[in-house]
Write an enzyme that holds these catalytic residues in place. Structure first.
Site, PDB file in Angstrom:
ATOM      1  N   ASP A   1      58.842  74.308   1.734  1.00 52.89           N
ATOM      2  CA  ASP A   1      57.863  73.686   2.617  1.00 52.89           C
ATOM      3  C   ASP A   1      56.893  72.815   1.819  1.00 52.89           C
ATOM      4  O   ASP A   1      57.282  72.223   0.822  1.00 52.89           O
ATOM      5  CB  ASP A   1      57.125  74.807   3.381  1.00 52.89           C
ATOM      6  CG  ASP A   1      56.718  74.363   4.767  1.00 52.89           C
ATOM      7  OD1 ASP A   1      55.748  73.601   4.867  1.00 52.89           O
ATOM      8  OD2 ASP A   1      57.372  74.777   5.741  1.00 52.89           O
TER       9      ASP A   1
ATOM     10  N   HIS B   1      50.724  73.059   5.964  1.00 56.72           N
ATOM     11  CA  HIS B   1      51.860  73.558   6.731  1.00 56.72           C
ATOM     12  C   HIS B   1      52.477  74.803   6.101  1.00 56.72           C
ATOM     13  O   HIS B   1      52.643  75.839   6.761  1.00 56.72           O
ATOM     14  CB  HIS B   1      52.905  72.444   6.841  1.00 56.72           C
ATOM     15  CG  HIS B   1      54.031  72.741   7.767  1.00 56.72           C
ATOM     16  ND1 HIS B   1      55.255  73.180   7.318  1.00 56.72           N
ATOM     17  CD2 HIS B   1      54.125  72.679   9.104  1.00 56.72           C
ATOM     18  CE1 HIS B   1      56.053  73.363   8.357  1.00 56.72           C
ATOM     19  NE2 HIS B   1      55.391  73.059   9.457  1.00 56.72           N
TER      20      HIS B   1
ATOM     21  N   SER C   1      46.794  61.449  17.647  1.00 55.92           N
ATOM     22  CA  SER C   1      45.694  60.558  18.014  1.00 55.92           C
ATOM     23  C   SER C   1      44.603  61.279  18.794  1.00 55.92           C
ATOM     24  O   SER C   1      43.430  60.941  18.684  1.00 55.92           O
ATOM     25  CB  SER C   1      46.238  59.391  18.829  1.00 55.92           C
ATOM     26  OG  SER C   1      46.991  59.893  19.912  1.00 55.92           O
TER      27      SER C   1
END
Lengths: 628, 476
Positions: free
Chosen positions: B81, B136, B289
């Site tokens: 990851d 993450h 966004s």
């Protein structure tokens, strides 16, 4: 055990030839392909056979190797079938860019249930006309063209992994009144407010971040990162914006001849107190007949620049400036190594007739493990100017070993001048105990050079670098005018790195790094100030407390090779001046490849310039081909 | 098949996203509990996902864990990851894999070609510092193995091997991912969590995953977040591979979760709380966004983070699988995969379906399951063949069980889903990847769209279904 013979950075002609620019971030734009080769396949031979010039190799599974290289789509399409079925290929594909699956927000509409309305100020730092930008850089491709719409981040610098094993409390406490603490960013702060700053490059590739947000004065704890897809460029923020102590001022005092009672210093201290500053330390620098004073700003209302402006006009103050940070110029090489430095530099051949016996080399660095078998009896003096005390550290021990490690003792054979003496001046403190990374400050380097000048040694090795600094420049000039040779690392800033000092000062022998095949190291700083190259990629070095060598890469290592060769030369010609040594080393350099490249150090031809007997050289010419 | 005469729509393996709702007996929503408000104002507990897989933190659950697992062993779990925040207070060193043959000394002590790979490797920068600059990987590691009380992970016996292959924005080269998978296999990981994907299938990753599977490693992979049919494209479909879809708080497939025939399991993947890597803001860096920076950071000191994605569903399955291996170290990857799928709580359409696979992973059920028990019920295809000039429908797949009793294939018009017609006789022998039933197509004249169902029955009285929707087009 399969010894990997390669650790080759991807380099392109454009990058190698590029002029060093202090304000650009270059992203690779190449489309990469990757091939996995069986354990029996020699990747170098494979690449050569297939005409792949630029590639990198890393270990894959069970002895297999991964070969990665840029290749344009059209060429790849035409050659793929043949390449992927060549001997030894286990898998072969475009090196596609993949991504995490962790933010469903980006793919769908607000699964988090966040209100999609309120979206106050985004975390972008924008430049304004009034504020001095913290950072202003241009993002460009390898072709030099600006890269618009690239995201540029300011991210906290990763902690030192040694902390996981040593614990934060193990960082040396030190005296708060001496050199600033070394571990301040080894454990970056937590908290909700510490978040990455993100900005997007404009049409001309430019992007800037405003001072006052994010890292403030403490640049060393932050990196600037440009990312476009899988192309990443990550640099310490201090490469673009020099790091300094935000609350300290350095002053160089010239005491009038009549001032025997310290009146000038006393009045400076009184002035400081009246302006909410205090004198931390005053150190005489006999070599330049000045006194170095360090002050701390006590009032949060006083900016650093204002304090410098206040102190500058005071009586006796020759200059007032920031306390800058310097770093040692080496890092651990992640892949396996080979021993080629002595051969490539000509030291092997030269050692047959000269040994450098009795020549003293000053190593201004972190501490040196004087008890290491490689260095037994060679470290004649150990001095500490950091305030943290004498220690056995990785970087200093590595540099000392490359200069003067014992030959024929069964532990390794990497000293260029195996009978030289080392004077260790510890001016840099490791970021944490056992860490290779270390920082040094202007004041410590000034003290170290002053101490070096009080000793008869003619060769001074400085495998470190940082910003331009008036106090440092004064001492460098003092050393050069008293016939010393200063050998300094060119810096590891890569093609975009800013010129690194003291290497970039006129008269200093600035050394870049080459690998075992005499190719320039991709991560070395570039620029016209670099006059010589020497082995510096994956070279074996002694490790404190270990008998087995480690391998390091960096212009630190390259500088140490040159200092060792210089010691050999001085051993054969004890009265040689520093300037003559420098000229002989530079003019005796060989093998420069292309206009932008520097000549490579060659002990044999340099010796010939000085009229030294080079019988050892004529029997076996110094290597210019591949090492064994 | 003559296409102009027999126009067949493809099997309805996930082609109609609405199918799950139309067919599903999704009666588990809410589970009867009164909604408990969470710490960011949500109408469910912070750790709703773990509660949903049987880790509700109650004493009863603790007892089940202890009774079924008297002497748990450490299990090495590779998180391929963005790295991990190895200094996070809830990821103490005891929860990390530490290379027993490597010291932090600049020397390649174990001669694996990687110098000082003490807790893993950073394949982005090619160094030994796999620190997480994205956030993450730390969430993934936290879900699997976090200590602490605010967001405890699933398995305290997991040892996280940190392999950084993704950069700060979550992007990573296939070559790096493949090298990370190889590193995990070579260094003894029992499980590999791959919460990543891409639009291009990569031969490099496929090869590395194949090697991991061949070595008996269990590979857990996220299905993807594009809300489309695309799962683990180009990757090997081995018995030790678990592709995981995400579910929401109502146990329905999360709207973003990809579906496809490769999906084996589902796990919670919406608004999942885990650890925050210091200095990170995962969603902000992903460029969402509508996200207000810092909004997903949780806790006074900002040490926690919440986000949605199949990534986190995969991590939950990895955590559960690692529990199984902690309790039963002798189990192979494929055996663990079978226990997890067989003990899963069936949601969505009955049986194995492309939306949620065998269903929602269930730690308690998995731990108390008989490792040898299974019921397999799978329809791979329905095709038209001609026998003696007459068109026939052939249904192929697998029907098997550890204690096989029989299997039955039935069909019902889509518009009358209770009017089942039994097709052919009951199977008395297991079928593996073969013909389950073949019958005269004229039996199906009455409607155009048919549900075809396979029910495999065990002599324990348990059964498992599989269903597909068959569209006969302008047929008879």
């Amino acid at each position: 055990l399969r010894t990997l013979a390669l650790a080759v950075g991807i380099t392109s002609g454009l990058r190698l030839g590029a002029v060093a620019q202090a304000d650009t971030l270059t992203l690779d734009s190449g489309e990469f392909r990757a091939i996995e080769l069986s354990a029996q396949t020699d990747p170098e031979e494979f690449a050569h056979r297939n005409g792949i010039a630029d590639y990198e190799v890393r270990p894959a599974s069970g002895g297999t190797l991964q070969l990665r290289f840029p290749m344009e789509e059209g060429v790849w399409r035409a050659r793929r079938a043949a390449l992927c079925t060549d001997r030894g290929v286990q898998s072969c594909d475009t090196d596609y860019c993949q991504h995490d699956l962790g933010d469903a927000n980006a793919a769908t509409t607000s699964p988090l249930g966040e209100p999609a309305t309120a979206s106050p100020a985004p975390p972008v730092a924008t430049s304004s006309d009034r504020a001095t930008p913290l950072l202003s850089v241009k993002v460009q491709g390898e072709d030099g063209q600006p890269r618009a719409n690239t995201r540029v981040l300011l991210l906290p610098h990763p902690p030192d992994i040694a902390m996981l094993f040593a614990g934060a409390a193990d960082a040396p406490a030190g005296n708060p009144d001496t050199v600033p603490g070394p571990a301040s960013c080894a454990n970056p702060q937590r908290g909700r407010s510490v978040v990455p700053l993100v900005n997007v490059s404009r049409a001309d590739g430019s992007v800037s971040f405003e001072e006052g947000r994010g890292p403030g004065g403490d640049r060393s704890c932050w990196d600037v990162v440009a990312i476009a897809g899988c192309a990443v460029r990550r640099e310490p923020l201090s490469n673009y914006s020099p790091d300094f102590e935000a609350r300290r001022v350095l002053v160089l005092l010239q005491l009038p001849p009549a001032d025997t009672t310290g009146q000038t210093l006393a009045s400076l201290a009184a002035f400081a107190t009246a302006n909410q500053m205090r004198v931390l330390e005053a150190t005489a620098l006999p070599s330049i007949a000045r006194t170095l004073v360090r002050l701390e700003i006590l009032s949060p209302q006083t900016s650093l620049d204002a304090a410098i402006a206040l102190l500058g006009p005071q009586a006796g103050v020759e200059l007032a400036q920031r306390e800058y940070r310097y770093e040692v110029a080496a890092h651990s090489d992640p892949f396996a190594w080979m021993n080629y430095g002595a051969k490539l530099s000509g030291a092997d051949a030269l050692q047959r007739t000269v040994s450098g016996k009795g020549v003293a080399v000053v190593v201004i660095d972190t501490g040196i493990d004087a008890a290491h078998p490689e260095l037994t009896g060679r470290v004649t003096e150990r001095i500490d100017v950091t305030g943290y005390g004498i220690s056995a550290d990785r970087h200093g021990t590595a540099v000392a070993g490359l200069i003067g490690a014992a030959a024929d003792n069964g532990v390794g054979a990497y000293g260029m001048a195996p009978e030289a003496q080392i004077i260790s001046i510890k001016a840099c403190e490791p970021e944490s105990r056992g860490a290779l990374a270390a920082r040094c400050w202007s004041s410590a380097l000034a003290k170290a050079l002053d101490a070096a000048l009080a000793r008869p040694a003619h060769i001074i090795n400085m495998s470190l670098g940082g910003p331009k600094d008036p106090v440092l420049e004064r001492l460098v000039n003092a050393a050069l005018s008293s016939s010393r040779l200063i050998v300094a690392a060119a810096g590891n800033g890569g093609p975009d790195g800013a010129p690194s000092y003291p290497a970039a000062y006129a008269g200093v022998l600035a050394v870049g790094a080459i690998d075992s095949r005499e190719r320039p190291w991709a991560q070395a700083t570039r620029g016209g100030f670099i006059t010589l190259s020497a082995p510096g990629v994956a070279v074996p070095v002694p490790v404190p407390g270990e008998s087995y060598p480690a391998q390091l890469s960096g212009t630190s290592m390259a500088a140490a090779h040159v200092s060792g060769v210089a010691a050999l030369l001085q051993g054969a010609k004890p009265d040689v001046t520093g300037g003559a040594l420098r000229d002989a080393l530079v003019s005796g350099g060989t093998g420069a490849d292309g206009a932008a490249a520097q000549p490579h150090v060659n002990g044999c031809t340099a010796a010939a310039r000085l009229g030294i007997d080079t019988a050892g050289c004529s029997s076996t010419p110094p290597a210019s081909g591949n090492p064994p | 098949v003559r296409g102009e005469r027999w126009h067949w729509a493809a099997l309805a393996l996930g082609i109609f996203p609405g199918l799950a709702l139309a067919l599903g007996d999704t009666t588990l929503a809410g589970a009867g509990a009164a909604p408990a408000a969470g710490s960011w104002g949500q109408p469910y507990p912070d750790q709703w996902g773990l509660a949903r897989i049987g880790l509700d933190g109650t004493a009863a659950t603790q007892k089940v864990l202890q009774d079924s697992c008297p002497s748990p062993q450490p299990v090495v779990v590779a998180v391929v990851d963005s790295g991990i925040d190895y200094l996070h207070p809830d990821l103490p060193r005891e929860r990390l894999w530490v290379n027993p043959q490597e010291q932090l000394n600049g020397i390649d002590d174990d001669h694996d070609g990687f110098v000082d790979d003490v807790i893993g490797w950073n394949f982005v920068d090619d160094d030994n510092n796999p620190f997480d600059d994205s956030g993450h990987g730390t969430m993934i590691a936290g879900i699997i193995a976090a200590a602490g009380t605010r967001a405890p992970g699933i398995n305290p016996h997991a040892r996280i091997m940190a392999l950084k292959v993704l950069n700060a924005l979550g992007h990573g080269r296939s070559s790096a991912i493949a090298a990370g998978v190889d590193f995990a296999t070579a260094h003894g990981a029992r499980l590999i969590n791959l919460s990543l994907g891409g639009s291009e299938p990569s031969a490099l990753i496929a090869q590395a995953v194949s090697r991991a599977l061949a070595a008996g490693v269990l590979v857990v992979m996220a299905s993807g977040n594009e809300a489309r049919e695309a799962v683990a494209d180009g990757l090997p479909d081995g018995a030790g591979m678990l592709v995981v879809a995400a579910t929401d708080t109502q146990d329905a497939r999360a709207p973003f979760s990809n579906w496809g025939a490769a999906v084996r399991l589902a796990a919670p993947g919406v608004d999942i709380l885990s650890l925050r890597a210091r200095g990170s803001d995962l969603i902000a860096l992903s460029g969402a966004s509508a996200y207000r920076p810092g909004a997903a950071i949780v806790g006074e000191d900002g040490e926690y983070y919440r986000a949605s994605g199949t990534s986190f569903a995969a991590a939950i399955v990895t955590g559960v699988a690692s529990w199984m291996l902690a309790c039963h170290p002798q189990l192979s990857g494929p055996q663990v995969a079978r226990i997890l799928t067989q003990s899963a709580r069936d949601i969505g359409p009955p049986g194995l379906d492309p939306q949620t696979g065998y269903g929602l992973v269930d730690l308690r059920a998995a731990l108390s399951a008989d490792p040898g028990f299974f019921i397999e019920s799978q329809i791979n295809s329905a095709s038209v063949v001609t026998l003696n000039g007459a068109p026939q429908l052939r249904v192929s797949g697998s029907a098997d069980a550890s204690r096989f009793a029989k299997a039955v294939v039935r069909a019902a018009p889509e518009s009358y889903p209770n009017d089942w017609i039994e097709l052919g006789g009951a199977l008395t022998q297991p079928v593996h990847e073969g013909t389950l039933a073949q019958f005269d197509l004229r039996l199906m004249r009455g409607a155009r769209r048919w549900l075809v169902q396979l029910s495999t029955q065990s002599d324990t009285g348990q059964s498992r279904e599989a269903r597909v929707l068959v569209d006969l087009g302008s047929a008879p």
